[in-house]
Design a protein around this motif. Sequence first.
Motif, PDB file in Angstrom:
ATOM      1  N   LYS A 111       0.459  -1.180   0.400  1.00 23.53           N
ATOM      2  CA  LYS A 111      -0.515  -0.393  -0.276  1.00 23.53           C
ATOM      3  C   LYS A 111       0.550   1.288  -0.031  1.00 23.53           C
ATOM      4  O   LYS A 111       0.424   1.752  -0.662  1.00 23.53           O
ATOM      5  N   GLY A 113       3.270   1.154  -1.856  1.00 25.80           N
ATOM      6  CA  GLY A 113       3.648   1.358  -3.073  1.00 25.80           C
ATOM      7  C   GLY A 113       5.307   1.060  -3.622  1.00 25.80           C
ATOM      8  O   GLY A 113       6.289   1.352  -4.176  1.00 25.80           O
ATOM      9  N   LYS A 229      10.323   9.238  -0.214  1.00 25.56           N
ATOM     10  CA  LYS A 229      10.273   9.015  -0.941  1.00 25.56           C
ATOM     11  C   LYS A 229      11.407   9.914  -1.989  1.00 25.56           C
ATOM     12  O   LYS A 229      11.453  11.006  -1.513  1.00 25.56           O
TER      13      LYS A 229
END
Length: 230
Positions: A111, A113, A229
């Motif tokens: 979830k 990614g 990220k």
Amino acid sequence: MINNKRPKVLFFDVNESLLDLSSMKKSVGTVLGGREDLLPLWFSTMLHYSLATTASKQFTDFSSIGAAALQMVAANNNITLNTKEAKEVMKNFSNLPPHPEVKQALTKLKKAGYKMVALTNSSSNGMATQFKNAGLTDFFDEKLSVQEFGKYKPDTEVYHWAAKKLGVQPKDCMMIAAHGWDVAGAMWAGWRASFIARPGQQMYPLAPRPEIVQTDLLKIAEKLTSLEKE
């Protein structure tokens, strides 16, 4: 010290890391005269001879090495075990359950990614059966078996091969495993690593320390999902 940036690909060891080997105790104990305590010795002997095979530039499938290792352990304990009986025990290797937290952890990472890849010493067919029976198939973007490459982990070339298969640099890969030799091999190949400190498993003191060390995969997943990220 942990890197605060997310790795591009998470690579997972399978046996003992995702799948619980303790369910093999009964079947191994049955053929070894009730010696369920010999399970760790059998598994470590199997790993030892997979490495001996690679060092000698040979390759035999993991299941056959496992059966041979079982016969060796039996012989050292004055137990008679023929090849057919040993191979029959190895069939149970295909039906290992996942550790209790594994599905929740993989769901959390998916979830978030992350690209997730299985990297195992088991055969391609063996891994496919293991994942089907354990209900883990759909979590992974790729499933890599060393059978395709012809060498066993932790040979450095295995990690380089896996990174190239995914089109990423070693520094962008992270190995997640419950084996000290696996995380050490990955780090020596230029990868990042997380160690699942399951009972009976230890990191290799002469290797670099993995970025993340936790007692189960869910705790590792919580750390990984908190990273930035790119």
